[in-house]
Design a protein around this motif. Structure first.
Motif, PDB file in Angstrom:
ATOM      1  N   ALA A   1      50.528  41.767  41.968  1.00  0.00           N
ATOM      2  CA  ALA A   1      50.557  42.720  41.593  1.00  0.00           C
ATOM      3  C   ALA A   1      50.007  43.629  40.153  1.00  0.00           C
ATOM      4  O   ALA A   1      50.685  42.978  39.859  1.00  0.00           O
ATOM      5  N   VAL A   2      48.196  44.176  41.170  1.00  0.00           N
ATOM      6  CA  VAL A   2      48.304  45.041  39.953  1.00  0.00           C
ATOM      7  C   VAL A   2      47.794  46.546  40.143  1.00  0.00           C
ATOM      8  O   VAL A   2      46.601  47.530  40.521  1.00  0.00           O
ATOM      9  N   ALA A   3      49.365  47.432  40.314  1.00  0.00           N
ATOM     10  CA  ALA A   3      49.097  48.625  41.163  1.00  0.00           C
ATOM     11  C   ALA A   3      48.163  49.537  39.964  1.00  0.00           C
ATOM     12  O   ALA A   3      48.438  49.129  38.692  1.00  0.00           O
ATOM     13  N   GLY A   4      47.784  49.979  40.207  1.00  0.00           N
ATOM     14  CA  GLY A   4      47.333  51.081  39.151  1.00  0.00           C
ATOM     15  C   GLY A   4      45.574  50.328  38.824  1.00  0.00           C
ATOM     16  O   GLY A   4      44.375  51.136  38.366  1.00  0.00           O
ATOM     17  N   PHE A   5      44.926  48.928  39.273  1.00  0.00           N
ATOM     18  CA  PHE A   5      43.844  48.668  38.059  1.00  0.00           C
ATOM     19  C   PHE A   5      42.841  48.752  39.478  1.00  0.00           C
ATOM     20  O   PHE A   5      43.114  48.358  40.808  1.00  0.00           O
TER      21      PHE A   5
ATOM     22  N   PRO B   1      39.333  47.171  40.664  1.00  0.00           N
ATOM     23  CA  PRO B   1      37.745  45.680  40.638  1.00  0.00           C
ATOM     24  C   PRO B   1      37.002  46.032  39.135  1.00  0.00           C
ATOM     25  O   PRO B   1      37.148  45.097  38.710  1.00  0.00           O
ATOM     26  N   GLU B   2      37.394  47.084  38.913  1.00  0.00           N
ATOM     27  CA  GLU B   2      35.771  46.964  37.208  1.00  0.00           C
ATOM     28  C   GLU B   2      37.427  46.940  36.242  1.00  0.00           C
ATOM     29  O   GLU B   2      36.490  46.445  35.064  1.00  0.00           O
ATOM     30  N   ASP B   3      38.020  46.975  36.082  1.00  0.00           N
ATOM     31  CA  ASP B   3      39.622  47.026  35.614  1.00  0.00           C
ATOM     32  C   ASP B   3      39.736  45.436  35.341  1.00  0.00           C
ATOM     33  O   ASP B   3      40.136  44.981  34.584  1.00  0.00           O
ATOM     34  N   LEU B   4      39.439  44.396  36.590  1.00  0.00           N
ATOM     35  CA  LEU B   4      39.562  43.214  36.668  1.00  0.00           C
ATOM     36  C   LEU B   4      38.680  41.625  36.189  1.00  0.00           C
ATOM     37  O   LEU B   4      37.645  42.927  36.317  1.00  0.00           O
ATOM     38  N   ASN B   5      38.836  41.030  35.399  1.00  0.00           N
ATOM     39  CA  ASN B   5      38.037  40.046  35.389  1.00  0.00           C
ATOM     40  C   ASN B   5      38.946  38.283  36.301  1.00  0.00           C
ATOM     41  O   ASN B   5      39.253  38.310  35.531  1.00  0.00           O
ATOM     42  N   ILE B   6      38.343  38.418  36.949  1.00  0.00           N
ATOM     43  CA  ILE B   6      38.385  36.629  37.401  1.00  0.00           C
ATOM     44  C   ILE B   6      37.496  35.632  37.122  1.00  0.00           C
ATOM     45  O   ILE B   6      36.432  35.508  37.523  1.00  0.00           O
TER      46      ILE B   6
ATOM     47  N   VAL C   1      39.022  24.824  44.806  1.00  0.00           N
ATOM     48  CA  VAL C   1      37.945  25.702  43.865  1.00  0.00           C
ATOM     49  C   VAL C   1      38.355  27.161  44.701  1.00  0.00           C
ATOM     50  O   VAL C   1      38.654  27.638  45.473  1.00  0.00           O
ATOM     51  N   VAL C   2      37.853  28.579  44.446  1.00  0.00           N
ATOM     52  CA  VAL C   2      37.655  29.627  44.529  1.00  0.00           C
ATOM     53  C   VAL C   2      36.940  30.191  46.297  1.00  0.00           C
ATOM     54  O   VAL C   2      35.663  30.051  44.913  1.00  0.00           O
ATOM     55  N   GLU C   3      37.216  30.378  46.377  1.00  0.00           N
ATOM     56  CA  GLU C   3      36.773  30.682  47.561  1.00  0.00           C
ATOM     57  C   GLU C   3      35.962  32.395  47.227  1.00  0.00           C
ATOM     58  O   GLU C   3      35.044  32.824  47.670  1.00  0.00           O
ATOM     59  N   SER C   4      37.095  33.517  47.324  1.00  0.00           N
ATOM     60  CA  SER C   4      37.372  34.173  47.089  1.00  0.00           C
ATOM     61  C   SER C   4      38.012  35.352  46.780  1.00  0.00           C
ATOM     62  O   SER C   4      39.220  34.448  46.420  1.00  0.00           O
ATOM     63  N   ALA C   5      37.950  36.731  46.475  1.00  0.00           N
ATOM     64  CA  ALA C   5      39.249  37.392  45.703  1.00  0.00           C
ATOM     65  C   ALA C   5      39.192  39.058  46.268  1.00  0.00           C
ATOM     66  O   ALA C   5      37.467  39.282  46.669  1.00  0.00           O
ATOM     67  N   ASN C   6      39.760  39.156  46.584  1.00  0.00           N
ATOM     68  CA  ASN C   6      40.470  40.949  47.517  1.00  0.00           C
ATOM     69  C   ASN C   6      40.998  41.644  46.732  1.00  0.00           C
ATOM     70  O   ASN C   6      42.234  41.084  46.529  1.00  0.00           O
ATOM     71  N   LEU C   7      40.723  42.413  46.424  1.00  0.00           N
ATOM     72  CA  LEU C   7      41.416  43.726  45.806  1.00  0.00           C
ATOM     73  C   LEU C   7      42.289  45.141  46.510  1.00  0.00           C
ATOM     74  O   LEU C   7      41.176  45.195  47.260  1.00  0.00           O
ATOM     75  N   ALA C   8      43.361  44.865  47.659  1.00  0.00           N
ATOM     76  CA  ALA C   8      44.152  46.042  48.552  1.00  0.00           C
ATOM     77  C   ALA C   8      45.138  46.219  48.184  1.00  0.00           C
ATOM     78  O   ALA C   8      45.877  45.660  48.319  1.00  0.00           O
TER      79      ALA C   8
ATOM     80  N   GLY D   1      46.665  47.454  45.623  1.00  0.00           N
ATOM     81  CA  GLY D   1      47.387  47.462  44.381  1.00  0.00           C
ATOM     82  C   GLY D   1      47.692  44.982  44.568  1.00  0.00           C
ATOM     83  O   GLY D   1      48.061  45.027  43.868  1.00  0.00           O
ATOM     84  N   LEU D   2      47.615  44.236  45.220  1.00  0.00           N
ATOM     85  CA  LEU D   2      47.861  43.417  45.051  1.00  0.00           C
ATOM     86  C   LEU D   2      46.285  42.644  45.162  1.00  0.00           C
ATOM     87  O   LEU D   2      45.453  42.837  46.208  1.00  0.00           O
ATOM     88  N   LEU D   3      45.710  41.898  44.193  1.00  0.00           N
ATOM     89  CA  LEU D   3      44.608  41.069  43.985  1.00  0.00           C
ATOM     90  C   LEU D   3      45.437  39.967  45.336  1.00  0.00           C
ATOM     91  O   LEU D   3      45.976  38.977  44.510  1.00  0.00           O
ATOM     92  N   SER D   4      44.405  39.235  45.896  1.00  0.00           N
ATOM     93  CA  SER D   4      44.580  38.218  46.410  1.00  0.00           C
ATOM     94  C   SER D   4      42.989  37.085  46.451  1.00  0.00           C
ATOM     95  O   SER D   4      42.164  37.242  46.767  1.00  0.00           O
ATOM     96  N   ILE D   5      43.459  35.784  45.794  1.00  0.00           N
ATOM     97  CA  ILE D   5      42.275  35.349  45.692  1.00  0.00           C
ATOM     98  C   ILE D   5      42.843  33.665  46.962  1.00  0.00           C
ATOM     99  O   ILE D   5      43.867  33.047  46.386  1.00  0.00           O
ATOM    100  N   ALA D   6      41.883  33.775  46.746  1.00  0.00           N
ATOM    101  CA  ALA D   6      41.783  32.213  48.218  1.00  0.00           C
ATOM    102  C   ALA D   6      41.216  30.560  47.239  1.00  0.00           C
ATOM    103  O   ALA D   6      40.208  31.171  47.028  1.00  0.00           O
TER     104      ALA D   6
END
Length: 153
Positions: free
Chosen positions: A52-56, A58-63, A106-113, A115-120
């Protein structure tokens, strides 16, 4: 909150320093609790982490993934001077959340929608480690010796 000092473990667990540091990291992550997250098993070899990354944005996040350690960081720019809040309920504070990944994950993908950052994540076993079926033969495996076969006839 109570903190636990794991430094005495480092003296007595020679060769297990990685385990002690994992315990220390897990205890530190449990103390903060921000941001909240879910870990879901979506298939036999597939997982998803929802944070849960409400208010962030994509450019504010780093994986980042390095040596089986998934690190998710959120950094908000400090530009609150122009805003005047009457009530501030959204945390929107900087964070760093670490997840220890198992081997071959392994990390396949990341999606921000929404307010939730989903990492597959997906576990990809090499062919050498996958189970394989061995067929059973009814034929004799030892070759017949030609001299012994001629005498028997």
């Amino acid at each position: 909150m109570r903190t636990i000092d794991f430094s005495p473990l480092y003296r007595s667990v020679v060769g297990f320093d990685r385990l002690a540091s994992l315990l220390e990291t897990a205890a530190a992550d449990a103390a903060t609790g921000y941001p909240p997250y879910n870990i879901e098993r979506t298939d036999e070899n597939a997982y998803r982490i929802d944070i849960a990354v409400a208010g962030f944005r994509p450019e504010d996040l780093n994986i980042e993934v390095k040596e089986n350690l998934l690190t998710v960081q959120g950094q908000k720019p400090a530009n609150d001077d122009a805003r005047r809040y009457l009530h501030r309920g959204l945390a929107e504070r900087n964070f760093e959340r670490k997840f220890q990944l198992a081997d071959y994950v392994v990390v396949e993908s990341a999606n921000l929608a929404d307010g939730l950052l989903s990492i597959a994540l997906k576990r990809e076993l090499p062919e050498a480690l996958k189970p394989r079926r061995v067929e059973i033969s009814t034929q004799p495996t030892a070759p017949l010796i030609e001299g012994a076969a001629a005498q028997a006839a």
